[in-house]
Structures are given as structure tokens and as C-alpha cells.
Design a protein around this motif. Structure first.
Motif, PDB file in Angstrom:
ATOM      1  N   LEU A 213      37.789 -11.831  12.438  1.00 20.56           N
ATOM      2  CA  LEU A 213      38.452 -12.090  13.709  1.00 20.56           C
ATOM      3  C   LEU A 213      38.063 -13.478  14.196  1.00 20.56           C
ATOM      4  O   LEU A 213      37.006 -14.007  13.843  1.00 20.56           O
ATOM      5  N   THR A 214      38.900 -14.076  15.024  1.00 15.48           N
ATOM      6  CA  THR A 214      38.547 -15.343  15.643  1.00 15.48           C
ATOM      7  C   THR A 214      37.632 -15.076  16.843  1.00 15.48           C
ATOM      8  O   THR A 214      37.493 -13.942  17.298  1.00 15.48           O
ATOM      9  N   MET A 215      37.012 -16.160  17.344  1.00 19.63           N
ATOM     10  CA  MET A 215      36.161 -16.027  18.530  1.00 19.63           C
ATOM     11  C   MET A 215      36.964 -15.462  19.701  1.00 19.63           C
ATOM     12  O   MET A 215      36.473 -14.621  20.462  1.00 19.63           O
ATOM     13  N   LYS A 216      38.203 -15.923  19.833  1.00 21.72           N
ATOM     14  CA  LYS A 216      39.052 -15.459  20.936  1.00 21.72           C
ATOM     15  C   LYS A 216      39.345 -13.975  20.792  1.00 21.72           C
ATOM     16  O   LYS A 216      39.277 -13.212  21.768  1.00 21.72           O
ATOM     17  N   GLU A 217      39.660 -13.534  19.571  1.00 22.08           N
ATOM     18  CA  GLU A 217      39.961 -12.121  19.332  1.00 22.08           C
ATOM     19  C   GLU A 217      38.732 -11.245  19.589  1.00 22.08           C
ATOM     20  O   GLU A 217      38.845 -10.142  20.140  1.00 22.08           O
ATOM     21  N   ILE A 218      37.556 -11.739  19.196  1.00 28.63           N
ATOM     22  CA  ILE A 218      36.324 -10.982  19.443  1.00 28.63           C
ATOM     23  C   ILE A 218      36.095 -10.841  20.942  1.00 28.63           C
ATOM     24  O   ILE A 218      35.690  -9.781  21.434  1.00 28.63           O
ATOM     25  N   GLY A 219      36.373 -11.911  21.699  1.00 27.59           N
ATOM     26  CA  GLY A 219      36.228 -11.861  23.147  1.00 27.59           C
ATOM     27  C   GLY A 219      37.113 -10.793  23.759  1.00 27.59           C
ATOM     28  O   GLY A 219      36.706 -10.076  24.680  1.00 27.59           O
ATOM     29  N   GLN A 220      38.314 -10.659  23.230  1.00 26.71           N
ATOM     30  CA  GLN A 220      39.241  -9.639  23.727  1.00 26.71           C
ATOM     31  C   GLN A 220      38.739  -8.235  23.397  1.00 26.71           C
ATOM     32  O   GLN A 220      38.838  -7.320  24.226  1.00 26.71           O
ATOM     33  N   VAL A 221      38.165  -8.079  22.204  1.00 30.27           N
ATOM     34  CA  VAL A 221      37.630  -6.776  21.799  1.00 30.27           C
ATOM     35  C   VAL A 221      36.444  -6.385  22.680  1.00 30.27           C
ATOM     36  O   VAL A 221      36.328  -5.228  23.118  1.00 30.27           O
ATOM     37  N   LEU A 222      35.557  -7.340  22.942  1.00 25.25           N
ATOM     38  CA  LEU A 222      34.331  -7.053  23.688  1.00 25.25           C
ATOM     39  C   LEU A 222      34.485  -7.261  25.195  1.00 25.25           C
ATOM     40  O   LEU A 222      33.539  -7.038  25.956  1.00 25.25           O
ATOM     41  N   ASN A 223      35.670  -7.735  25.619  1.00 25.84           N
ATOM     42  CA  ASN A 223      35.937  -7.990  27.035  1.00 25.84           C
ATOM     43  C   ASN A 223      34.974  -9.023  27.615  1.00 25.84           C
ATOM     44  O   ASN A 223      34.432  -8.858  28.706  1.00 25.84           O
ATOM     45  N   ILE A 224      34.745 -10.098  26.858  1.00 28.06           N
ATOM     46  CA  ILE A 224      33.938 -11.222  27.328  1.00 28.06           C
ATOM     47  C   ILE A 224      34.692 -12.500  26.994  1.00 28.06           C
ATOM     48  O   ILE A 224      35.675 -12.478  26.250  1.00 28.06           O
ATOM     49  N   THR A 225      34.244 -13.631  27.536  1.00 33.04           N
ATOM     50  CA  THR A 225      34.950 -14.884  27.304  1.00 33.04           C
ATOM     51  C   THR A 225      34.705 -15.404  25.888  1.00 33.04           C
ATOM     52  O   THR A 225      33.701 -15.066  25.243  1.00 33.04           O
ATOM     53  N   GLU A 226      35.621 -16.234  25.431  1.00 36.98           N
ATOM     54  CA  GLU A 226      35.462 -16.864  24.115  1.00 36.98           C
ATOM     55  C   GLU A 226      34.194 -17.704  24.070  1.00 36.98           C
ATOM     56  O   GLU A 226      33.494 -17.754  23.052  1.00 36.98           O
ATOM     57  N   SER A 227      33.888 -18.367  25.179  1.00 38.10           N
ATOM     58  CA  SER A 227      32.677 -19.175  25.251  1.00 38.10           C
ATOM     59  C   SER A 227      31.428 -18.329  25.073  1.00 38.10           C
ATOM     60  O   SER A 227      30.476 -18.719  24.380  1.00 38.10           O
ATOM     61  N   ARG A 228      31.433 -17.135  25.685  1.00 34.41           N
ATOM     62  CA  ARG A 228      30.285 -16.236  25.560  1.00 34.41           C
ATOM     63  C   ARG A 228      30.136 -15.738  24.127  1.00 34.41           C
ATOM     64  O   ARG A 228      29.014 -15.618  23.618  1.00 34.41           O
ATOM     65  N   VAL A 229      31.268 -15.473  23.472  1.00 33.02           N
ATOM     66  CA  VAL A 229      31.221 -15.060  22.063  1.00 33.02           C
ATOM     67  C   VAL A 229      30.580 -16.157  21.221  1.00 33.02           C
ATOM     68  O   VAL A 229      29.734 -15.888  20.360  1.00 33.02           O
ATOM     69  N   SER A 230      30.969 -17.396  21.491  1.00 28.88           N
ATOM     70  CA  SER A 230      30.417 -18.538  20.761  1.00 28.88           C
ATOM     71  C   SER A 230      28.900 -18.634  20.957  1.00 28.88           C
ATOM     72  O   SER A 230      28.153 -18.929  20.015  1.00 28.88           O
ATOM     73  N   GLN A 231      28.449 -18.383  22.184  1.00 28.50           N
ATOM     74  CA  GLN A 231      27.010 -18.421  22.475  1.00 28.50           C
ATOM     75  C   GLN A 231      26.270 -17.327  21.707  1.00 28.50           C
ATOM     76  O   GLN A 231      25.192 -17.570  21.144  1.00 28.50           O
ATOM     77  N   ILE A 232      26.832 -16.137  21.700  1.00 29.56           N
ATOM     78  CA  ILE A 232      26.202 -15.010  20.989  1.00 29.56           C
ATOM     79  C   ILE A 232      26.162 -15.297  19.494  1.00 29.56           C
ATOM     80  O   ILE A 232      25.156 -15.042  18.816  1.00 29.56           O
ATOM     81  N   HIS A 233      27.250 -15.853  18.976  1.00 33.91           N
ATOM     82  CA  HIS A 233      27.310 -16.205  17.558  1.00 33.91           C
ATOM     83  C   HIS A 233      26.233 -17.226  17.217  1.00 33.91           C
ATOM     84  O   HIS A 233      25.516 -17.088  16.207  1.00 33.91           O
ATOM     85  N   ALA A 234      26.106 -18.260  18.047  1.00 35.52           N
ATOM     86  CA  ALA A 234      25.108 -19.299  17.796  1.00 35.52           C
ATOM     87  C   ALA A 234      23.704 -18.712  17.791  1.00 35.52           C
ATOM     88  O   ALA A 234      22.867 -19.051  16.948  1.00 35.52           O
ATOM     89  N   GLN A 235      23.423 -17.843  18.752  1.00 36.45           N
ATOM     90  CA  GLN A 235      22.111 -17.209  18.843  1.00 36.45           C
ATOM     91  C   GLN A 235      21.827 -16.384  17.587  1.00 36.45           C
ATOM     92  O   GLN A 235      20.721 -16.436  17.027  1.00 36.45           O
ATOM     93  N   ALA A 236      22.819 -15.644  17.135  1.00 33.67           N
ATOM     94  CA  ALA A 236      22.645 -14.811  15.942  1.00 33.67           C
ATOM     95  C   ALA A 236      22.396 -15.672  14.708  1.00 33.67           C
ATOM     96  O   ALA A 236      21.537 -15.348  13.873  1.00 33.67           O
ATOM     97  N   ILE A 237      23.136 -16.773  14.591  1.00 35.25           N
ATOM     98  CA  ILE A 237      22.973 -17.660  13.437  1.00 35.25           C
ATOM     99  C   ILE A 237      21.570 -18.258  13.412  1.00 35.25           C
ATOM    100  O   ILE A 237      20.931 -18.350  12.357  1.00 35.25           O
TER     101      ILE A 237
END
Length: 252
Positions: A213-237
Motif C-alpha cells: 500500500l502507499t503511505m496515503k492508503e495506509i493512512g486511510q486504513v489506520l485513520n491517521i494522516t499520511e505524514s503520521r504514517v511516514s513518521q511511523i515508517h521512519a521510526q520503524a526503519i
């Protein structure tokens, strides 16, 4: 006449036309692979240039694919395309040695504190460990998140084939790759480290790399912003890279 030229001559005109048809058919895969990698790159990197490099990887796949081996063409093609793109990015070294060193220091700081405290650590704690103010810390963290050396470096994608540990993905023939048994061990190590992530980070990693999924699609699934998804992804990496470096799957 080199080997590729010999093959081209032997194939004849019909096969040359067939090759062009295959390139046209699989071009969307090239663009998708490049765009997923480009998400983590600075805006100064020209996506069209990377697409051209990816097409070269696709041509290599067409020329070198052995149908007698137990893998599908698309699997091998993705391997070659991704390898060509990552090899090009490594040759540019757009982050530079100083920034890469800071990123490694960041990963090591996370690992050290988590082992010491036995829990997830905060940004403030890591910044203090690195003797940085938060502004400096977040700058390094952002640079870490755009580093192209993420799971692509160790082949954690739903289509990955062969091995890509710290450079072997960059273009060597699959006959030079690690054995299937070793690759399974690598993927097992990655999976174990993923399981150790906080639940939300683990979910983002799964949705992004396994479900693609794209960052935007993940945001829609989790009901959070795309920016927040990017932050979570960076932290996980950052967490995972530090653990994979500890396990010897990434170069120092």
C-alpha cells in the motif's frame, strides 16, 4: 562481440521485436518499483533517470533469464530492476559520508538505549544520548527516513528473489547470490525483528512492504494522516536497521 551482443544476434529480428514487446509490457512494473523507492529520496533525484536505469535492469533480466530455474520471470525481473536502481543510487551516494555516519550513530543509539532500558525509548532520550538538541536530532532522523537503504537493501518485499544483503542486490548474477537456505535464514531474522516492533510500527511495515500500500492508503486504513504514517515508517526503519546492523545483515 560481447555475450549480450552474441545473444542478440542469435535471437534474430523476431526476438528483438519480442524483447521490445516485453519491455513495453513490464514498463509499469519498472515505474512502480522506482516510485516506491523514490518516496524515500530527496526531491533532487530525478525519477525519470531512475526509470531509465530500471529499464536497463529489465533488459538484463530478459537477456539473462533462465526458464529452467525454479522462478517466474516477473520475480527475476523485479530482482534485476530493483538491483539496477539501487546500484545507481549507491553510486551517487547523495547522502554523503558524514550524513551516513550520523545515521549509523542514530541507529546505534536507539539500540544501545533499548538494550539498557529494556523498553522503547523516546526521541528526547536518544537526542540526549547523542548529545544533540532536538532540532539537530530530527534533522538526522529525517535524513535516515529518506535513505534508500531500507528493506530494499535486504530484500524484504513480497516479490524479492535471491539475496540483496548490502550490495549483492546491486546487480550480480543470481548464480552468485547466497543459497536459498541462507536467504531463508535472513528473512527469518528480519521477521523476528519485525515481531519485536511496537504494534503500530509493525502494522505499517506490513501494509507498506508486504501488502504494498502507499503511505496515503495506509493512512486511510489506520485513520491517521499520511505524514503520521511516514513518521511511523521512519521510526520503524531506524529500529530495524539498528537491529539488522547488529545481526550483521547491514554493513558498518
Amino acid at each position: 562481440m560481447d555475450l549480450a551482443q552474441q545473444r542478440e544476434a542469435n535471437f534474430g529480428k523476431d526476438n528483438h521485436l519480442l524483447r521490445n514487446q516485453i519491455i513495453s509490457e513490464y514498463l509499469p512494473y519498472v515505474k512502480r518499483i522506482v516510485n516506491r523507492i523514490a518516496v524515500h529520496l530527496p526531491a533532487t533525484i530525478e525519477v525519470d533517470d531512475l526509470i531509465n536505469v530500471g529499464v536497463i535492469g529489465l533488459i538484463q533480466a530478459i537477456e539473462r533469464y533462465d526458464p529452467s530455474r525454479d522462478n517466474k520471470f516477473i520475480t527475476y525481473a523485479v530482482f534485476r530492476i530493483k538491483g539496477a536502481v539501487l546500484s545507481e543510487l549507491r553510486s551517487r551516494d547523495f547522502l554523503g559520508r558524514t550524513t551516513r555516519r550520523k545515521i549509523r550513530d542514530l541507529e546505534k543509539a536507539y539500540l544501545k538505549l533499548e538494550q539498557k532500558l529494556g523498553r522503547d525509548v523516546t526521541d528526547e532520550e536518544v537526542a540526549e544520548e547523542m548529545d544533540m538538541d532536538l532540532e539537530q536530532f530530527y534533522k538526522v532522523k529525517r535524513m535516515s527516513s529518506i535513505s534508500f537503504v531500507s528493506f530494499e537493501e535486504v530484500g524484504y518485499t513480497s516479490h524479492s528473489e535471491g539475496t540483496s544483503v548490502s550490495g549483492s542486490l546491486a546487480g550480480g548474477d543470481t548464480s552468485d547470490a547466497l543459497s536459498l537456505t541462507t536467504m531463508k535464514e535472513i528473512k527469518s531474522t528480519i521477521a523476528k525483528n519485525i515481531d519485536l516492533l511496537p504494534e503500530k510500527e509493525k502494522l505499517v511495515i506490513s501494509l507498506y512492504y508486504s501488502d504494498e500500500l502507499t503511505m496515503k492508503e495506509i493512512g486511510q486504513v489506520l485513520n491517521i494522516t499520511e505524514s503520521r504514517v511516514s513518521q511511523i515508517h521512519a521510526q520503524a526503519i531506524i529500529r530495524l536497521r539498528s537491529k539488522l546492523r547488529r545481526d550483521g545483515l547491514l554493513e558498518e
